[in-house]
Design a protein around this motif. Structure first.
Motif, PDB file in Angstrom:
ATOM      1  N   TRP A  37     -31.156   2.630  10.485  1.00 18.71           N
ATOM      2  CA  TRP A  37     -30.820   2.642   9.057  1.00 18.71           C
ATOM      3  C   TRP A  37     -29.503   3.372   8.808  1.00 18.71           C
ATOM      4  O   TRP A  37     -28.674   2.931   8.017  1.00 18.71           O
ATOM      5  N   ARG A  38     -29.305   4.492   9.521  1.00 20.15           N
ATOM      6  CA  ARG A  38     -28.051   5.226   9.341  1.00 20.15           C
ATOM      7  C   ARG A  38     -26.859   4.391   9.792  1.00 20.15           C
ATOM      8  O   ARG A  38     -25.783   4.480   9.213  1.00 20.15           O
ATOM      9  N   GLN A  39     -27.065   3.568  10.837  1.00 19.67           N
ATOM     10  CA  GLN A  39     -25.974   2.698  11.291  1.00 19.67           C
ATOM     11  C   GLN A  39     -25.596   1.704  10.188  1.00 19.67           C
ATOM     12  O   GLN A  39     -24.406   1.445   9.960  1.00 19.67           O
ATOM     13  N   ILE A  40     -26.599   1.153   9.485  1.00 18.61           N
ATOM     14  CA  ILE A  40     -26.287   0.269   8.351  1.00 18.61           C
ATOM     15  C   ILE A  40     -25.464   1.038   7.335  1.00 18.61           C
ATOM     16  O   ILE A  40     -24.457   0.543   6.816  1.00 18.61           O
ATOM     17  N   ARG A  87     -33.968   3.435  -1.592  1.00 21.48           N
ATOM     18  CA  ARG A  87     -33.525   2.448  -0.620  1.00 21.48           C
ATOM     19  C   ARG A  87     -33.511   1.032  -1.210  1.00 21.48           C
ATOM     20  O   ARG A  87     -32.587   0.264  -0.963  1.00 21.48           O
ATOM     21  N   GLU A  88     -34.546   0.705  -2.016  1.00 22.22           N
ATOM     22  CA  GLU A  88     -34.646  -0.663  -2.541  1.00 22.22           C
ATOM     23  C   GLU A  88     -33.452  -0.994  -3.439  1.00 22.22           C
ATOM     24  O   GLU A  88     -32.864  -2.067  -3.330  1.00 22.22           O
ATOM     25  N   GLY A  89     -33.082  -0.018  -4.353  1.00 20.27           N
ATOM     26  CA  GLY A  89     -31.955  -0.249  -5.248  1.00 20.27           C
ATOM     27  C   GLY A  89     -30.654  -0.394  -4.475  1.00 20.27           C
ATOM     28  O   GLY A  89     -29.803  -1.236  -4.787  1.00 20.27           O
ATOM     29  N   LYS A 168     -45.954   1.987   7.831  1.00 22.06           N
ATOM     30  CA  LYS A 168     -45.101   0.829   8.093  1.00 22.06           C
ATOM     31  C   LYS A 168     -43.773   1.017   7.367  1.00 22.06           C
ATOM     32  O   LYS A 168     -43.711   1.643   6.314  1.00 22.06           O
ATOM     33  N   HIS A 169     -42.694   0.491   7.941  1.00 18.63           N
ATOM     34  CA  HIS A 169     -41.377   0.574   7.315  1.00 18.63           C
ATOM     35  C   HIS A 169     -41.051  -0.744   6.628  1.00 18.63           C
ATOM     36  O   HIS A 169     -41.501  -1.796   7.077  1.00 18.63           O
ATOM     37  N   PRO A 170     -40.253  -0.696   5.537  1.00 20.29           N
ATOM     38  CA  PRO A 170     -39.897  -1.960   4.865  1.00 20.29           C
ATOM     39  C   PRO A 170     -38.793  -2.688   5.628  1.00 20.29           C
ATOM     40  O   PRO A 170     -37.905  -2.067   6.204  1.00 20.29           O
ATOM     41  N   TYR A 171     -38.878  -4.020   5.645  1.00 19.42           N
ATOM     42  CA  TYR A 171     -37.786  -4.820   6.213  1.00 19.42           C
ATOM     43  C   TYR A 171     -36.609  -4.848   5.244  1.00 19.42           C
ATOM     44  O   TYR A 171     -36.781  -4.709   4.033  1.00 19.42           O
ATOM     45  N   PHE A 172     -35.422  -5.023   5.804  1.00 18.07           N
ATOM     46  CA  PHE A 172     -34.220  -5.210   4.982  1.00 18.07           C
ATOM     47  C   PHE A 172     -34.078  -6.701   4.748  1.00 18.07           C
ATOM     48  O   PHE A 172     -33.601  -7.426   5.611  1.00 18.07           O
TER      49      PHE A 172
ATOM     50  N   THR B  12     -35.215 -18.429   9.847  1.00 15.15           N
ATOM     51  CA  THR B  12     -35.301 -16.983   9.717  1.00 15.15           C
ATOM     52  C   THR B  12     -34.476 -16.578   8.511  1.00 15.15           C
ATOM     53  O   THR B  12     -33.295 -16.284   8.633  1.00 15.15           O
ATOM     54  N   PRO B  13     -35.114 -16.548   7.358  1.00  6.90           N
ATOM     55  CA  PRO B  13     -34.371 -16.351   6.106  1.00  6.90           C
ATOM     56  C   PRO B  13     -33.522 -15.096   6.106  1.00  6.90           C
ATOM     57  O   PRO B  13     -32.488 -15.058   5.465  1.00  6.90           O
ATOM     58  N   ARG B  14     -33.938 -14.043   6.851  1.00  2.49           N
ATOM     59  CA  ARG B  14     -33.173 -12.810   6.726  1.00  2.49           C
ATOM     60  C   ARG B  14     -31.813 -12.906   7.393  1.00  2.49           C
ATOM     61  O   ARG B  14     -31.032 -11.996   7.326  1.00  2.49           O
ATOM     62  N   ASN B  15     -31.539 -14.039   8.020  1.00  2.37           N
ATOM     63  CA  ASN B  15     -30.198 -14.224   8.565  1.00  2.37           C
ATOM     64  C   ASN B  15     -29.218 -14.624   7.476  1.00  2.37           C
ATOM     65  O   ASN B  15     -28.019 -14.470   7.638  1.00  2.37           O
ATOM     66  N   GLY B  16     -29.758 -15.170   6.399  1.00  2.00           N
ATOM     67  CA  GLY B  16     -29.072 -15.531   5.162  1.00  2.00           C
ATOM     68  C   GLY B  16     -27.557 -15.609   5.185  1.00  2.00           C
ATOM     69  O   GLY B  16     -26.946 -15.779   6.223  1.00  2.00           O
TER      70      GLY B  16
END
Lengths: 187, 370
Positions: A37-40, A87-89, A168-172, B12-16
């Motif tokens: 996440w920090r890399q993003i 994070r979501e915003g 669980k962690h949320p997907y981006f 794979t939608p997240r490749n968007g």
């Protein structure tokens, strides 16, 4: 101590070792997710830093595209102010900036003068690469999240992960707006 | 390039639109473009069409696991060949010089143990200095970011996708099209490409190649291949010595034959068999490991880029290129993305090839991308 006693001791030792390994695996997985996440973040910050330079450089050529340029500037400042938020915003603001930049790049195709400007071309390579780095760091984040979520949800970790503080962690994920292909009007 | 049927972003939608190759081209292929492809079947699209085999994500992870297992088995077989060859020679030579059979068994065991210890020690030395040796042998020169910004960017993108530290970046000044990775640990890695490759490949294709090399780094192939190469070299040298000594002993020790004649015949047979077969078997195993590693790196490349088209295009160009690279050292041929010496059309299941044929690699890549 009899044979039965030794068997009980051995079983306890095995169980303790197993839980220690399980716990260490979960910690390593969570740290990898955080690092990803920090890399993003690093790459998103780099993009926010590059955007004003790009807008400045193309302004002279793309004077007719005030709306698009304004949208990029607006999306950037929204992303900057979302930086410290949840994070979501942050994900949504950055996706909006991606969309605005995508439209700007698509429009720039119809300005051949831009291609002759060395400075603009360099900025464009840097921004393209930064977009790629964002995409790849997001991909790595999602890969790490998937591995960690699988670990948390697998038996027997699922029995203890919750009580040890592993969730669980949320997907981006890409937003609907993000998935739209920019429309280009040729005139 | 018609990438309609390959547009993985739809599966794979997240490749968007954040997908790596799309921003550069100003928006990827629109979904409407896909149905147009079957209507216009030109040969190019036919080749690109994925085969019916459909590998899902889980299959891909399973493929990596299977590849790793295969390599470990092959390495174990190699150590076994070395130990058996050493033991056989250690037993047969004393027999030929007329020593006591019980003594011969002891020297045989001793030689087997020596082979085990020596190959491990030698491997340790080679893996400690391997990366510097390889860069020197190929004439690769490290380049700063300012000199090759696109290459640096591509390497950095791939290191981010792999979640690894950024490797050093090097260029080899030759018109031949090739690339290799070195460094026995992921945090000491370097990726080198030739000038010809930089000039001839598109950004997407370069990305596929760099991702393949990053795959070698991520899978720690350099360490494996250095260790394997050293062991094979050792086996070859030892067996060469054994074969020479057979000739030497055979012509001069006629008087010893009376003592244990039967055993001497057996010993000569053992020596000749080991001398002829062990190096062949060792080389065959080495090349098999090398081919497994190439498939694995191709698969990793697709995992990192999520785009098999780039690597497929690059492999086609590398296959067609007719510039030979004569300065490359045979010692490092297995590290390159394609073998710099072989003409690539050759049958690649051949036991002694370092790389699978480009055709076979493209076939597997298409299966992965479906």
């Amino acid at each position: 101590m009899g044979t039965a006693g030794w068997i009980v001791v051995a079983a306890i030792v095995v169980i303790v070792l197993f839980v220690v390994m399980l716990y260490n695996g979960l910690v390593a997985g969570r740290n990898q997710v955080e690092a990803a996440w920090r890399q993003i973040d690093v790459q998103l910050k780099r993009r926010r830093d590059l955007v004003p330079n790009l807008v400045e450089a193309v302004k002279g050529y793309m004077g007719h595209e005030q709306d698009t340029l304004q949208a990029v500037i607006k999306a950037r400042s929204a992303a900057v102010s979302a930086e410290s938020g949840p994070r979501e915003g942050q994900i949504q603001a950055e996706a909006a900036l991606s969309g605005a930049l995508g439209r700007l790049f698509a429009l720039s195709e119809s300005y051949p003068d831009l291609k002759a400007n060395q400075n603009v071309m360099q900025l464009q390579e840097e921004l393209t690469s930064t977009e790629n780095k964002i995409a790849f760091s997001r991909q790595h984040y999602n890969d790490s999240v998937m591995a960690q979520n699988t670990r948390v949800e697998s038996f027997p970790a699922v029995l203890v992960a919750g009580s040890m503080g592993f969730a669980k962690h949320p997907y981006f994920e890409a937003t609907e707006q993000d998935r739209e292909v920019p429309q280009v009007k040729l005139r | 390039m018609p990438i309609g049927p390959w547009d993985t972003s739809r599966e794979t939608p997240r490749n968007g639109p954040w997908g790596q190759h799309e921003p550069a081209q100003g928006g990827g292929p629109s979904p409407d473009a896909a149905p147009a492809d079957p209507a216009a079947p030109d040969p190019a699209t036919d080749v690109m069409r994925p085969p019916p085999v459909r590998l899902t994500r889980t299959d891909f992870l399973a493929a990596i696991a299977a590849n790793k297992r295969n390599t470990e088995i092959l390495c174990a077989v190699l150590i076994l060949i070395g130990v058996v060859a050493g033991g056989g020679i250690g037993w047969a030579l004393p027999i030929l010089t007329g020593a006591d059979p019980a003594m011969a068994i002891r020297t045989g065991l001793g030689a087997a143990g020596f082979m085990l210890v020596f190959s491990l020690a030698w491997t340790l030395i080679a893996t400690s200095f391997g990366d510097k040796m390889v860069l020197g042998l190929t004439g690769a020169r490290e380049v700063p970011r300012a000199e090759a910004p696109v290459l640096h960017n591509v390497v950095e993108e791939m290191s981010i996708a792999a979640g690894l530290p950024m490797p050093r970046v090097a260029i080899v000044e030759t018109d031949a099209l090739n690339a290799f990775a070195t460094g026995t640990r992921p945090d000491h890695a370097a990726i080198a490409v030739t000038r010809g490759l930089l000039n001839r490949l598109t950004r997407d294709e370069l990305q596929g190649v760099v991702a393949h090399e990053m795959g070698h780094v991520a899978n720690n192939d350099v360490l494996y291949m250095t260790a394997v190469g050293v062991m094979v070299g050792l086996i070859v040298v030892v067996n060469d010595l054994a074969l020479r000594s057979v000739r030497f002993v055979d012509t001069r020790s006629g008087s010893n034959r009376n003592k244990n004649g039967g055993l001497i015949v057996v010993a000569i047979l053992v020596l000749v068999a080991i001398g002829l077969l062990a190096p062949l078997a060792a080389r065959a195993v080495q090349m098999a490991v090398s081919r497994q590693r190439e498939y694995l790196a191709d698969a990793t490349s697709v995992k990192l880029t999520r785009n098999p088209i780039g690597l497929i295009g690059a492999l086609r160009k590398l296959d067609r290129a007719d510039v030979r690279w004569d300065n490359a050292s045979k010692a490092v041929q297995h590290l390159f993305i394609v073998n710099p010496f072989k003409k690539f059309g050759e049958s690649a299941s051949a036991l002694m090839a370092t790389h699978p044929s480009v055709e076979q690699r493209i076939e597997r890549l298409q299966a992965l991308g479906a």
